[in-house]
Design a protein around this motif. Structure first.
Motif, PDB file in Angstrom:
ATOM      1  N   ASP A  75       4.568 -29.370 -31.209  1.00  0.00           N
ATOM      2  CA  ASP A  75       5.221 -27.702 -31.300  1.00  0.00           C
ATOM      3  C   ASP A  75       6.772 -27.151 -31.972  1.00  0.00           C
ATOM      4  O   ASP A  75       7.615 -28.070 -31.575  1.00  0.00           O
ATOM      5  CB  ASP A  75       4.825 -27.339 -30.210  1.00  0.00           C
ATOM      6  CG  ASP A  75       5.509 -25.791 -29.838  1.00  0.00           C
ATOM      7  OD1 ASP A  75       5.836 -25.204 -31.367  1.00  0.00           O
ATOM      8  OD2 ASP A  75       4.921 -25.013 -28.796  1.00  0.00           O
ATOM      9  N   ARG A  77       7.978 -25.115 -32.234  1.00  0.00           N
ATOM     10  CA  ARG A  77       9.185 -24.555 -31.167  1.00  0.00           C
ATOM     11  C   ARG A  77      10.069 -25.313 -30.682  1.00  0.00           C
ATOM     12  O   ARG A  77      10.992 -24.237 -29.989  1.00  0.00           O
ATOM     13  CB  ARG A  77       8.180 -23.438 -30.853  1.00  0.00           C
ATOM     14  CG  ARG A  77       7.138 -22.084 -31.722  1.00  0.00           C
ATOM     15  CD  ARG A  77       6.738 -20.897 -30.941  1.00  0.00           C
ATOM     16  NE  ARG A  77       5.820 -21.855 -30.417  1.00  0.00           N
ATOM     17  CZ  ARG A  77       5.068 -21.927 -29.503  1.00  0.00           C
ATOM     18  NH1 ARG A  77       5.234 -20.158 -28.954  1.00  0.00           N
ATOM     19  NH2 ARG A  77       4.127 -22.403 -28.857  1.00  0.00           N
ATOM     20  N   ARG A  78       9.240 -26.159 -30.190  1.00  0.00           N
ATOM     21  CA  ARG A  78       9.713 -26.748 -28.815  1.00  0.00           C
ATOM     22  C   ARG A  78      10.791 -27.901 -29.274  1.00  0.00           C
ATOM     23  O   ARG A  78      11.924 -28.598 -28.719  1.00  0.00           O
ATOM     24  CB  ARG A  78       8.702 -27.850 -27.956  1.00  0.00           C
ATOM     25  CG  ARG A  78       8.141 -26.957 -27.652  1.00  0.00           C
ATOM     26  CD  ARG A  78       6.954 -27.584 -26.922  1.00  0.00           C
ATOM     27  NE  ARG A  78       5.733 -26.463 -26.214  1.00  0.00           N
ATOM     28  CZ  ARG A  78       5.605 -26.396 -24.460  1.00  0.00           C
ATOM     29  NH1 ARG A  78       6.544 -26.832 -24.048  1.00  0.00           N
ATOM     30  NH2 ARG A  78       4.766 -25.814 -24.784  1.00  0.00           N
ATOM     31  N   PRO A 103       9.684 -23.581 -23.842  1.00  0.00           N
ATOM     32  CA  PRO A 103       9.294 -23.928 -24.778  1.00  0.00           C
ATOM     33  C   PRO A 103      10.014 -25.805 -24.775  1.00  0.00           C
ATOM     34  O   PRO A 103      11.324 -25.828 -25.008  1.00  0.00           O
ATOM     35  CB  PRO A 103       9.356 -23.450 -26.124  1.00  0.00           C
ATOM     36  CG  PRO A 103      10.512 -22.433 -25.956  1.00  0.00           C
ATOM     37  CD  PRO A 103      10.441 -21.771 -24.560  1.00  0.00           C
TER      38      PRO A 103
END
Length: 198
Positions: A75, A77-78, A103
């Motif tokens: 991901d 966003r993380r 996140p």
């Protein structure tokens, strides 16, 4: 005492090994599967066959998914997360995700230190954690409040000393909606020690 053929008995015995299912619950589950063969048993069998082939352990964090790196590690966003949450098991990771902690990134230890059970540092993924930790601002130890969990937390804290990474742990104490009268003494004393300013 067997009440069905060997295939039925084997299915009951296998289901009875699952957490939360004893022999009686497994027998009821098998009877339900047999009654609804087309709606439950056949799709379940096909799903299990697919899962055996598709499920992998993430090479980064230890989560289970159908890809590696897992969807959490992949991901974007993380990617900038400065927080790494360390958990004992995948079930703990999933519980934190359900809680919507944000996140963050994770590291699954795959157990806890337990000398009595023969589980030492080499039997869980502490070395991998020590390698990953310096790339994060904070490592949160989200291990269970058991003797083994606390031993593991202390060991990891000692290993990370001097790494420049802040090491914290989950707060322990009064649960949301909990009543003091129903809590054990250990929980109450920990809650008092971990009190915060309002």
């Amino acid at each position: 005492m067997a009440s069905g053929g060997p295939e039925i008995e084997q299915l009951i015995q296998l289901l009875a090994r699952l957490p939360g299912l004893g022999p009686r619950s497994a027998r009821r589950a098998v009877l339900q599967l047999i009654k609804k063969k087309d709606q439950l048993m056949i799709p379940l069998s096909a799903a299990l066959d697919r899962a055996v082939i598709a499920v992998k352990t993430c090479e980064v964090c230890g989560n289970v998914d159908t890809m590696s790196p897992c969807s959490i590690c992949a991901d974007p966003r993380r990617a900038e997360s400065g927080m790494l949450i360390v958990v004992e098991d995948v079930a703990d990771l999933w519980a934190l995700e359900r809680a919507g902690v944000g996140p963050v990134r994770y590291h699954v230890l795959g157990g806890v230190l337990s000398p009595l059970d023969g589980v030492g540092p080499d039997d869980i993924t502490i070395d991998d954690l020590i390698k990953r930790a310096p790339t994060f601002k904070e490592v949160v130890l989200a291990v269970n409040a058991t003797v083994e969990g606390q031993t593991t937390a202390h060991y990891i804290t000692d290993r990370l000393a001097g790494s420049g990474t802040k090491v914290t742990r989950l707060a322990h104490g009064v649960p949301v909606g909990g009543e003091l009268d129903y809590l054990d003494e250990g929980t109450l004393s920990q809650a008092l020690r971990a009190r915060t300013e309002i």
